[in-house]
Write a protein that holds these residues in place. Structure first.
Motif, PDB file in Angstrom:
ATOM      1  N   ALA A 130       0.851  -1.194   0.000  1.00 32.84           N
ATOM      2  CA  ALA A 130       0.000   0.000   0.000  1.00 32.84           C
ATOM      3  C   ALA A 130       0.881   1.236   0.000  1.00 32.84           C
ATOM      4  O   ALA A 130       1.915   1.273   0.672  1.00 32.84           O
ATOM      5  CB  ALA A 130      -0.932   0.006   1.217  1.00 32.84           C
ATOM      6  N   LYS A 160      -6.520  -1.010   8.180  1.00 36.65           N
ATOM      7  CA  LYS A 160      -6.470  -2.465   8.038  1.00 36.65           C
ATOM      8  C   LYS A 160      -6.353  -2.822   6.556  1.00 36.65           C
ATOM      9  O   LYS A 160      -7.151  -2.359   5.737  1.00 36.65           O
ATOM     10  CB  LYS A 160      -7.730  -3.105   8.634  1.00 36.65           C
ATOM     11  CG  LYS A 160      -7.750  -4.639   8.554  1.00 36.65           C
ATOM     12  CD  LYS A 160      -9.139  -5.187   8.840  1.00 36.65           C
ATOM     13  CE  LYS A 160      -9.571  -4.962  10.272  1.00 36.65           C
ATOM     14  NZ  LYS A 160     -10.878  -5.619  10.552  1.00 36.65           N
ATOM     15  N   TYR A 161      -5.363  -3.642   6.248  1.00 39.27           N
ATOM     16  CA  TYR A 161      -5.193  -4.147   4.880  1.00 39.27           C
ATOM     17  C   TYR A 161      -5.501  -5.636   4.873  1.00 39.27           C
ATOM     18  O   TYR A 161      -4.982  -6.405   5.687  1.00 39.27           O
ATOM     19  CB  TYR A 161      -3.765  -3.915   4.385  1.00 39.27           C
ATOM     20  CG  TYR A 161      -3.536  -4.398   2.971  1.00 39.27           C
ATOM     21  CD1 TYR A 161      -3.821  -3.582   1.882  1.00 39.27           C
ATOM     22  CD2 TYR A 161      -3.068  -5.683   2.721  1.00 39.27           C
ATOM     23  CE1 TYR A 161      -3.641  -4.026   0.575  1.00 39.27           C
ATOM     24  CE2 TYR A 161      -2.884  -6.140   1.424  1.00 39.27           C
ATOM     25  CZ  TYR A 161      -3.174  -5.301   0.361  1.00 39.27           C
ATOM     26  OH  TYR A 161      -2.998  -5.758  -0.925  1.00 39.27           O
ATOM     27  N   HIS A 162      -6.342  -6.064   3.935  1.00 40.16           N
ATOM     28  CA  HIS A 162      -6.776  -7.453   3.870  1.00 40.16           C
ATOM     29  C   HIS A 162      -5.866  -8.250   2.935  1.00 40.16           C
ATOM     30  O   HIS A 162      -5.790  -7.986   1.734  1.00 40.16           O
ATOM     31  CB  HIS A 162      -8.222  -7.520   3.383  1.00 40.16           C
ATOM     32  CG  HIS A 162      -9.206  -6.878   4.315  1.00 40.16           C
ATOM     33  ND1 HIS A 162      -9.905  -7.589   5.271  1.00 40.16           N
ATOM     34  CD2 HIS A 162      -9.583  -5.577   4.457  1.00 40.16           C
ATOM     35  CE1 HIS A 162     -10.683  -6.766   5.946  1.00 40.16           C
ATOM     36  NE2 HIS A 162     -10.504  -5.534   5.479  1.00 40.16           N
ATOM     37  N   GLN A 169      -7.893  -4.970  -0.247  1.00 43.96           N
ATOM     38  CA  GLN A 169      -8.551  -3.717   0.117  1.00 43.96           C
ATOM     39  C   GLN A 169      -7.918  -3.114   1.376  1.00 43.96           C
ATOM     40  O   GLN A 169      -7.511  -3.824   2.291  1.00 43.96           O
ATOM     41  CB  GLN A 169     -10.040  -3.934   0.357  1.00 43.96           C
ATOM     42  CG  GLN A 169     -10.809  -4.348  -0.875  1.00 43.96           C
ATOM     43  CD  GLN A 169     -12.303  -4.460  -0.615  1.00 43.96           C
ATOM     44  OE1 GLN A 169     -12.854  -3.804   0.273  1.00 43.96           O
ATOM     45  NE2 GLN A 169     -12.985  -5.293  -1.392  1.00 43.96           N
ATOM     46  N   LEU A 170      -7.867  -1.794   1.390  1.00 44.94           N
ATOM     47  CA  LEU A 170      -7.353  -1.042   2.533  1.00 44.94           C
ATOM     48  C   LEU A 170      -8.483  -0.181   3.076  1.00 44.94           C
ATOM     49  O   LEU A 170      -9.174   0.501   2.318  1.00 44.94           O
ATOM     50  CB  LEU A 170      -6.178  -0.166   2.107  1.00 44.94           C
ATOM     51  CG  LEU A 170      -5.587   0.770   3.170  1.00 44.94           C
ATOM     52  CD1 LEU A 170      -4.910  -0.037   4.263  1.00 44.94           C
ATOM     53  CD2 LEU A 170      -4.590   1.731   2.531  1.00 44.94           C
ATOM     54  N   GLU A 171      -8.689  -0.215   4.380  1.00 44.52           N
ATOM     55  CA  GLU A 171      -9.751   0.574   4.986  1.00 44.52           C
ATOM     56  C   GLU A 171      -9.280   1.219   6.289  1.00 44.52           C
ATOM     57  O   GLU A 171      -8.425   0.675   6.996  1.00 44.52           O
ATOM     58  CB  GLU A 171     -10.983  -0.291   5.264  1.00 44.52           C
ATOM     59  CG  GLU A 171     -10.722  -1.484   6.167  1.00 44.52           C
ATOM     60  CD  GLU A 171     -11.969  -2.336   6.378  1.00 44.52           C
ATOM     61  OE1 GLU A 171     -13.076  -1.772   6.397  1.00 44.52           O
ATOM     62  OE2 GLU A 171     -11.821  -3.564   6.549  1.00 44.52           O
TER      63      GLU A 171
END
Length: 249
Positions: A80, A111-113, A121-123
């Motif tokens: 990321a 949080k990165y999955h 996805q990054l959230e």
């Protein structure tokens, strides 16, 4: 050091910060906090690791990155980028499904999955902390994480980014960047740790408990947090010559 991006170009790792190892793959996940390089203080001759963070806070560019080193191939890849204003603490969960990491000067946890329905996805999962954020550690026995807060969040810094129009904000922020290194502001004595729930199938992310030493008298500038096998949280400080212990249970 440097690594090769997918487009074939090379990228320098300028400020490797925090690190965690995936318990399943052995991959090494680490943050590259900023693209501002660390240099020596001409007066002391020592490497000044704090000055780049101060410049990044004022500059306000999100150059922090999350990287992964694969020992089996010797390769480093970019997970990321452009997501953090001084990328800092890194923690991997027990199943190595997610990476949780902090953006220091935005005061947020992300949080990165790595796997699952949200793979790639990054959230942003948590904000509104009373301090800037540093190291983070997540329990292997629960969905709790522990976040270090080395300094209180300063309203003055936040106000700089709310000035409109944005071009005026950038101009005002450029002025303190021209000041000599010795005039750069120092953080006030403070120590803090937040216990948070990173979220799972049953619960949303939330801040559970907050521990603060507002004057930094007992412990200050907490940057490292590690959960021990005894369930206690061990605290590392840039200023104190001891390891703090938080028995929160």
């Amino acid at each position: 050091s440097r690594f090769q991006l997918q487009d074939g170009s090379w990228s320098d790792v300028t400020y490797a910060d925090d690190v965690d190892i995936g318990p399943r793959t052995g991959h090494v996940y680490f943050s590259d906090a900023t693209d501002i390089k660390v240099d020596r203080d001409l007066h002391t001759g020592k490497w000044d690791i704090m000055y780049p963070s101060k410049l990044e806070a004022i500059r306000g560019l999100k150059t922090g990155r999350l990287l992964r080193y694969k020992p089996e191939t010797g390769e480093v890849d970019l997970i990321a980028s452009g997501a953090a204003l001084f990328a800092n603490g890194v923690a991997v969960d027990a199943q190595e499904n997610v990476i949780v990491f902090t953006s220091t000067f935005e005061g947020k946890v992300m949080k990165y999955h790595l796997n699952g329905e949200k793979e790639g996805q990054l959230e942003t999962i948590l904000t509104d902390f009373p301090g800037f954020l540093d190291g983070i550690d997540c329990s292997f026995h629960s969905s709790l994480c522990f976040v270090a807060m080395p300094a209180p969040a300063t309203p003055d810094l936040k106000a700089l980014f709310t000035i409109r129009p944005p071009v005026l904000s950038r101009f005002i922020r450029s002025i303190p960047m021209l000041l000599p290194r010795g005039l750069a502001p120092d953080a006030k004595p403070y120590g803090g740790v937040a216990i948070v729930h990173r979220g799972d199938e049953l619960s949303k992310p939330s801040i559970k408990q907050m521990y603060q030493d507002p004057t930094g008298r007992d412990i200050s500038t907490i940057t490292g947090v590690t959960e021990g096998r005894d369930g206690k949280v061990y605290l590392g400080s840039l200023h104190n010559d001891f390891i703090g212990v938080l028995d929160y249970q």
